[in-house]
Design an enzyme around this catalytic site. Structure first.
Site, short mmCIF file in Angstrom:
data_model
loop_
_atom_site.label_atom_id
_atom_site.label_comp_id
_atom_site.label_asym_id
_atom_site.label_seq_id
_atom_site.Cartn_x
_atom_site.Cartn_y
_atom_site.Cartn_z
N ASP A 244 0.81 -1.21 0.00
CA ASP A 244 0.00 0.00 0.00
C ASP A 244 0.85 1.28 0.00
OD1 ASP A 244 -2.20 1.59 0.17
OD2 ASP A 244 -3.05 0.62 1.94
N ASP A 245 0.74 2.05 -1.05
CA ASP A 245 1.43 3.35 -1.14
C ASP A 245 2.94 3.23 -1.21
OD1 ASP A 245 -1.11 4.37 -0.88
OD2 ASP A 245 -0.67 5.70 0.80
N LYS B 174 -6.06 -5.53 3.51
CA LYS B 174 -6.98 -4.39 3.35
C LYS B 174 -7.96 -4.62 2.21
CE LYS B 174 -6.32 0.31 1.60
NZ LYS B 174 -5.47 1.52 1.68
N HIS C 117 1.65 2.06 4.09
CA HIS C 117 0.71 3.19 4.21
C HIS C 117 0.88 3.83 5.59
CE1 HIS C 117 -3.13 5.33 4.23
NE2 HIS C 117 -3.41 4.90 3.00
N ASP D 284 -0.06 -0.62 -4.94
CA ASP D 284 -1.37 -0.18 -5.48
C ASP D 284 -1.36 1.22 -6.09
OD1 ASP D 284 -1.15 1.19 -3.06
OD2 ASP D 284 -3.28 0.98 -2.57
N ASN D 285 -0.37 2.03 -5.73
CA ASN D 285 -0.23 3.38 -6.30
C ASN D 285 1.13 3.91 -5.84
OD1 ASN D 285 -2.67 3.75 -3.95
ND2 ASN D 285 -0.78 4.89 -3.61
N LYS E 97 1.15 9.69 -5.52
CA LYS E 97 -0.22 9.25 -5.25
C LYS E 97 -1.20 10.42 -5.44
CE LYS E 97 -3.08 7.40 -1.47
NZ LYS E 97 -3.11 6.86 -0.11
N CYS F 128 -5.87 4.01 -3.79
CA CYS F 128 -5.96 2.64 -3.30
C CYS F 128 -7.15 1.84 -3.84
CB CYS F 128 -6.11 2.62 -1.78
SG CYS F 128 -4.92 3.61 -0.87
CA LIG Z 1 -2.60 2.90 -1.63
#
Ligand SMILES: [Ca+2]
Length: 557
Positions: free
Chosen positions: A26-27, A126, A219, A325-326, A380, A64
């Site tokens: 994540d991130d 998540k 994240h 995811d990004n 992001k 996300c």
């Molecule tokens: Ca994300």
């Protein structure tokens, strides 16, 4: 021959269909793994990359939930329910088809299709694709799940919302039940891995499994177990620019970027190291130490899952897909809905010696996010390359092609048909009596088996993006992009030649007006086809509040 699974009750998959593990982080920025040029130690993922294929032009959404929705459905986010990410809806978007805020009924998920074809389906991590019971993972194809429902939370057992505006979606669910209390020694990456290892090792039969392991690290809030707190002590004292230069040099050495790619000074929107006070340098370096430790810890826990597969004799028949995811996140903690610097100082101890602990809440911040996204510009939330460009590793049965692969035209929607092809399963035309939206993704099977030189020729089949009113289209070497204020001085279309300018520095809009017009027209046609609804006015949540806003699904029924 493998036939379509129709309404999905028959088992037509291959006898030797592989297990599939889809690992999402994540991130995490493009250059944060060792095998992508980072100083952060990620030996398990580096090994995986050595065994399989690393992509250098893999595209995702800039946020996300839309990426997750496309990953699990292969359908464009404006058609699968994540037209925008809650709670960003404006009143004219709220509850509209494609903007439900959860996966809608125009899609069948990967676990739904695979489960109907004899796969076991497990998820830990998540979810972020709907928080009402009908949207729980167990009601969207997963047999077993342990998930965090919302966008983010503290990583330890003191679950807290990213901001007051996210409280209604800040909770964990085990299968169908809300988890009232997490174990005392809970840490997200550890416990998601523990749960997944349990699912895999306790499986009683030899059927293949699909495992979705969607870690919440790295994240924000930046949290890491005590043992990891000082692993990167001093590593970031040299500052943003030095680390960025070192990463770029390693990326060239490895072959992730071409020799011609220049150093990227960034957007100029965030601090330079030399402008910081000594005290700020200390706290900035400390934040990056913790961020790096979170990624090393993540890699360690991914290694545990791989070890468990090996012990069970399942590793050789397991395809592993790893991605972020990004791009890395430039926003500070006070950005989240309902939060503020005052709120943070009242609720958290962000003294430098407490950073990384369960009662702290800091984020990576803009300058380090730009380092994480090396060599790209932006981050992001934007459709700049740093926002929508993610690392992707695929290794295992079916991924015959190896090494670093450039110019593949690979998009997150492509994972869905690729996984189904590797499993020997077809997507049904309708599901639960509903006609399905068309796939945006195309299968990468031919590419992965060495039977094609790319996944998609974007010159003929462009890639389109829209999230929170940032837009982009990539057609061959051309990219047209529209960024919102404050990412751009004004929201107008710009044009870049990615073949010579992957850093998006030289706007060719006035030199190539015809090319730009062509790309804008194609983007507009895409937007019409997928049912894009332009945001008008303020986010609705600011008017009706989070409790009312997050009732959306039940009100739409
Ligand atoms: Ca994300």
């Amino acid at each position: 021959m493998f036939l379509g699974c129709g309404n999905g009750k028959t088992n037509l998959r291959k006898n030797d269909s592989p297990n599939i593990i889809l690992i999402l982080v994540d991130d995490m920025g493009y250059s944060d793994l060792g095998c992508y040029g980072s100083e952060i130690k990620t030996p398990n993922l580096d090994r995986l990359a050595d065994q399989g294929v690393r992509f250098t032009d893999f595209y995702v959404s800039s946020l996300c939930a839309p990426t997750r929705a496309m990953l699990l459905t292969g359908v464009d986010n404006h058609q699968n329910g994540l037209g925008t990410m809650p709670p960003a809806h404006t009143e004219n978007q709220y509850l509209k088809p494609g903007y439900e805020g959860s996966l809608n009924n125009a899609v069948a998920t990967l676990p739904e299709v695979l489960r109907n074809n004899g796969y076991h389906t497990y998820m830990a991590g998540k979810w972020h694709l709907g928080h009402h019971e009908e949207s729980y993972p167990t009601n969207r194809g997963f047999e077993k799940s342990f998930v965090f429902l919302g966008g983010g939370s503290g990583h330890f057992n003191n679950v807290f919302a990213l901001g007051p505006g996210e409280e209604p979606v800040t909770f964990y669910v085990k299968d169908q039940d809300i988890v009232e209390k997490l174990p005392d020694d809970f840490y997200s990456s550890k416990n998601f891995s523990d749960e997944m290892i349990k699912y895999i090792t306790e499986q009683k039969d030899d059927s293949p499994f699909f495992a979705y392991l969607a870690y919440t690290a790295p994240h924000d809030p930046l949290h890491v177990p005590d043992k990891y707190l000082d692993k990167y002590k001093g590593v970031y004292d040299s500052g943003y620019e030095k680390i960025k230069k070192d990463r770029l040099a390693r990326m060239k050495e490895i072959g992730i970027v071409d020799e011609s790619v220049p150093y990227n000074p960034g957007t100029g929107k965030f601090s330079k190291w030399e402008d910081l006070s000594d005290e700020d340098k200390k706290s900035q370096a400390r934040k990056m130490e913790i961020y790096a430790a979170m990624i090393e810890n993540l890699d360690y826990h991914i290694g545990r899952v791989i070890d468990a597969l090996k012990e069970k004799g399942k590793y050789d028949n397991t395809l592993i897909i790893f991605m972020s995811d990004n791009g890395a996140n430039p926003k500070e903690a006070a950005f989240y809905p309902g939060s503020s610097n005052d709120f943070l100082s009242k609720n958290y101890d962000n003294s430098i010696e407490n950073l990384g602990k369960s009662n702290s809440f800091v984020s990576q911040g803009g300058s380090w996010a730009e380092v994480s996204n090396t060599p790209f510009t932006y981050f992001k939330t934007t459709t700049g390359e740093g926002g929508i460009h993610a690392p992707l590793i695929i290794a295992g049965p079916g991924a015959e092609i190896k090494n670093i692969q450039k110019n593949t035209g690979m998009h997150v929607c492509d994972i869905f048909p690729t996984v189904l092809d590797l499993a020997g399963v077809s997507r049904p035309d309708n599901y639960n009596g509903n006609e399905l939206a068309p796939l945006y993704g195309i299968s990468a099977l031919k590419f992965l088996t060495g039977n094609d030189v790319m996944v998609r020729n974007t010159a003929l089949d462009p890639l389109h993006f829209e999230m929170i009113e940032c837009r982009a289209i990539i057609k061959g070497k051309w990219k047209a992009i529209l960024l919102q204020i404050p990412y751009a001085n004004e929201p107008v279309w710009q044009l870049y030649d990615l073949s010579t300018d992957p850093l998006e520095k030289l706007n060719l809009a006035s030199q190539e007006p015809e090319k730009l017009k062509e790309l804008i027209n194609e983007w507009n046609e895409y937007a019409r086809n997928v049912g894009y609804i332009q945001a008008k006015g303020e986010a609705l949540i600011s008017k009706i509040g989070p409790v009312e806003f997050f009732k959306y699904e039940s009100r739409s029924n």
